[in-house]
Write a protein that holds these residues in place. Structure first.
Motif: not given
Length: 71
Positions: A1-4, A8-10, A31-40
């Motif tokens: 299982m994994r989160i999509r 997060i970058t992965g 988890y991999d790194r946070a994707a902080c470029h914009s609010e998901p």
């Protein structure tokens, strides 16, 4: 299982374990790194690989999504 989710970058895949249907489990994972470029803005889902090699996509409820956004 994994989160999509775009927040997060992965997400690592937890594999090699089989669980009976209807069982609640608690997995610890890094988890991999946070994707902080914009609010998901997309929904969070968990992708589960079933024993026959097919995949099930499960929606993460509001409480689970809020927890991920706080992390």
């Amino acid at each position: 299982m994994r989160i999509r989710w775009s927040g997060i970058t992965g997400s690592p895949t937890a594999s090699g374990t089989t669980y009976e249907p209807g069982r609640t489990i608690d997995l610890q994972t890094a988890y991999d790194r946070a994707a902080c470029h914009s609010e998901p803005t997309d929904e969070v889902e968990v992708i589960v690989e079933l024993g026959d090699g097919t995949f099930e996509r499960l929606h993460v409820d509001r409480r689970g999504s809020a927890l991920l956004r706080r992390m």
